[in-house]
Each structure stands twice: as structure tokens, then as C-alpha cells.
Design an enzyme around this catalytic site. Structure first.
Site, PDB file in Angstrom:
ATOM      1  N   ARG A  13     -22.796-100.064-105.014  1.00 52.84           N
ATOM      2  CA  ARG A  13     -23.160 -99.645-104.269  1.00 52.84           C
ATOM      3  C   ARG A  13     -24.312 -99.546-102.859  1.00 52.84           C
ATOM      4  O   ARG A  13     -24.680 -98.667-102.753  1.00 52.84           O
ATOM      5  CB  ARG A  13     -22.158 -98.061-103.562  1.00 52.84           C
ATOM      6  CG  ARG A  13     -20.444 -98.600-102.809  1.00 52.84           C
ATOM      7  CD  ARG A  13     -20.513-100.218-102.480  1.00 52.84           C
ATOM      8  NE  ARG A  13     -18.838-100.251-102.153  1.00 52.84           N
ATOM      9  CZ  ARG A  13     -18.362-100.838-102.918  1.00 52.84           C
ATOM     10  NH1 ARG A  13     -19.061-101.756-103.894  1.00 52.84           N
ATOM     11  NH2 ARG A  13     -16.781-101.015-102.842  1.00 52.84           N
ATOM     12  N   SER A  60     -15.577 -98.276 -95.638  1.00 56.25           N
ATOM     13  CA  SER A  60     -15.723 -97.572 -96.349  1.00 56.25           C
ATOM     14  C   SER A  60     -16.560 -96.521 -95.650  1.00 56.25           C
ATOM     15  O   SER A  60     -18.012 -96.858 -95.793  1.00 56.25           O
ATOM     16  CB  SER A  60     -15.083 -97.703 -97.947  1.00 56.25           C
ATOM     17  OG  SER A  60     -14.117 -98.228 -98.180  1.00 56.25           O
ATOM     18  N   GLU A 116     -21.379 -94.220 -97.447  1.00 54.53           N
ATOM     19  CA  GLU A 116     -21.806 -95.645 -97.882  1.00 54.53           C
ATOM     20  C   GLU A 116     -22.208 -96.183 -97.183  1.00 54.53           C
ATOM     21  O   GLU A 116     -23.230 -97.151 -96.873  1.00 54.53           O
ATOM     22  CB  GLU A 116     -20.168 -96.088 -98.514  1.00 54.53           C
ATOM     23  CG  GLU A 116     -20.620 -97.024 -99.134  1.00 54.53           C
ATOM     24  CD  GLU A 116     -19.297 -97.693 -99.208  1.00 54.53           C
ATOM     25  OE1 GLU A 116     -18.751 -98.869 -99.066  1.00 54.53           O
ATOM     26  OE2 GLU A 116     -18.854 -97.038-100.234  1.00 54.53           O
TER      27      GLU A 116
END
Length: 308
Positions: free
Chosen positions: A166, A215, A297
């Protein structure tokens, strides 16, 4: 703030709450929607280098704080959403939606089906090394075109971006223009069927009809048996959030979704402070419960409203 002449659209004090998925956030000093690459290039070359530039896609993975952004926000649109396919390679402008790229590639027998269920556009997908179902941007990435803060066009390789879970090393203020991917070959009908199956699975397990930004937290680091820089982690963020008793937790109009506890949700009327505050409370409770420090995130930018 003195601004260069442009062919696109410049808007001062533009509210960003209207163009982010979570529908929160104060104004940007300036919103710039360039007409094309040349327009953006010339703008960056002339713009005072002391002025911060913040590239923005469709705002799908973003909390803009209530005080807004002291920057020129560059939002790329129609002049940056082209999709070209040559053999097994797909080149997409950064404003092209991930789902659209997946569908168009599949119709030509190129397998980039992992993009189908990822919210947002190609620029954000590259920036965050997005992925799902065991496939990630880093697995298919060939190169990208970008503009530096000073308006110089450069080609970036996977080594330049140093993809991690990520994350990529794209420098602040640089603006991605397009990216090229290599996909496997497949039967168009079979690829279409696979994407429909993926969509069905997503809709059964994620709150796709609620106002979320995907998310909220990365899956905990150090719990992957594969060693890959992806989300094949053995321990999931939703599980540690649930174990800490934070599924359904609320703060103002913000809630950790009842359907999937790693989805921070604007249930209506939430402020950015509500959303970020609830996220920080989740991080605190999880750490107290399990000693695990969750990492955001969702990207959070801008300034809070200052108390007078």
C-alpha cells in the site's frame, strides 16, 4: 496568490467535500482542472515553487480535514483518461477508473481483472500499489509518465517507485500522467465471468452502498507468511478491530461499519474530525487490546479547523 494563465479551469476556495467519496473537508486555496498535459506542464513551470501542489484523483481514499488545504489541488479529468491496448500491454491515463481499465482490457483478452473491484482511478492505484485477489499493481507495472513539481516530464520504473504494501515512493508534488501495465492473456468471456464473480463476492462482504473510502487501515505488518508486499497477511485489520470491540463504534456521524469493521463510514453529517477522531480511537483501542499499532490506509491531508 498569483496564478498562471491556463486553458483549463481554476477555482479559488473550492470546497473539496463535494468531490471526495466521504463528502467531508474544507476548501482548497485553488482547484486546478487542466485541459491536457501541455496545460498542466506550462502551469507547473510558471507556478511559484513555494506553492504546494496536491494531485487528486476521484477522492476515493482520502480524508480532507475540515480546515481545508493550503495548496493548489490538481484534479485530472477527461484529458487524462485515455486507455490504449497493444498486445498484452495496457496504457491508461491516471484519471481512467480502475474498473473501466479492467473491463476494456478484458474485452481485448488482457487480464487486469484485479482492478475491477478497486475503487478509484489509475493514478491512486499506482500511488498506493493497490490490489486484491492476489494480484497487485507492482505485479503488472511496466512504467509510468509523470510531471515533477517544476513541470519536467519523466518516465518512472518500478525501481523508481519502490513499491511496497500500500505504498510507493512517488515524491510529494509530482503528478502521475499515465501508467503502462502488462497483463496475461485470457478469453474475454472467461475474464468477464471472473470479474462478475469478484463483484458478487465484494458486494456480499463489503458495504459498497455506504459512504466509505475503502479499507481504513492496512493489515498489520509482520503477520505475513509469504513475505510479499501485499495484503496476503495472515492477520486482518478487521479482525483486530472487532476483537477490540470497535465494530459499529461511533463518533458523531462517523461509524466503523457493522458489515465490515475496517470500513470507516460517514453515516450522514460526519465531519472530517469525526472520521479521523474515530479512526484514532480505534487505533488506540486496538493497541491497548493486542499491542498492534494499526497504520492508516486512507490518506489524511489538510488542516483542522482552528479553535478561536
Amino acid at each position: 496568490m498569483n496564478l498562471p494563465d491556463v486553458r483549463g479551469v481554476l477555482t479559488r476556495d473550492r470546497s473539496l467535500s463535494e468531490i471526495t467519496w466521504l463528502r467531508v473537508g474544507g476548501p482548497a486555496d485553488v482547484l486546478f482542472q487542466p485541459a491536457d498535459v501541455e496545460d498542466l506542464t506550462q502551469f507547473l513551470k510558471v507556478l511559484d515553487p513555494a506553492i504546494e501542489v496536491f494531485p487528486m484523483g476521484v477522492g476515493s481514499n482520502l480524508i480532507v480535514r475540515d480546515g481545508g488545504l493550503r495548496a493548489v489541488v490538481v484534479k485530472l479529468g477527461r484529458g487524462f483518461n485515455q486507455i490504449e491496448i497493444a498486445g498484452s500491454r495496457v496504457t491508461a491515463g491516471v484519471a481512467a477508473l480502475d474498473a473501466h481499465v479492467a473491463r476494456k482490457a478484458a474485452a481485448e483478452g488482457v487480464d487486469l481483472t484485479f482492478l475491477r473491484t478497486i475503487p478509484g482511478s489509475i493514478g491512486g492505484a499506482v500511488r498506493m500499489n493497490a490490489g486484491c485477489y492476489g494480484s497487485y499493481v507492482a505485479d503488472h507495472f511496466v512504467s509510468a509518465q509523470a510531471l515533477t513539481r517544476s513541470g519536467e516530464e519523466v518516465t518512472l520504473t518500478a525501481q523508481d517507485l519502490n513499491f511496497q504494501y500500500r505504498h510507493s515512493d512517488l515524491p510529494d508534488g509530482w503528478i502521475l500522467l499515465s501508467a503502462t501495465f502488462e497483463g496475461g492473456q485470457g478469453d474475454p468471456d472467461a475474464l468477464a465471468t471472473r470479474m462478475e464473480t469478484q463483484l458478487k463476492k465484494r458486494d456480499e462482504t463489503q458495504p459498497t452502498k455506504d459512504r466509505t473510502a475503502g479499507s481504513t487501515f492496512r493489515n498489520p505488518a509482520g503477520f505475513s507468511s509469504t513475505g510479499r508486499a501485499d495484503d496476503t497477511h495472515d492477520l486482518k485489520a478487521w479482525k483486530v478491530i472487532e476483537d477490540a470491540g470497535m465494530r459499529g463504534a461511533r463518533l458523531g456521524g462517523a461509524q466503523m461499519n457493522e458489515m465490515h469493521s475496517n470500513f470507516l463510514t460517514n453515516t450522514g453529517g460526519a465531519s472530517a474530525a469525526d472520521l479521523e477522531g474515530l479512526g484514532e480511537e480505534v487505533r488506540k483501542r486496538v493497541f491497548e487490546h493486542s499491542g498492534i499499532e494499526l497504520v492508516w490506509e486512507i490518506k489524511r491531508v489538510g488542516e483542522p479547523i482552528k479553535n478561536i
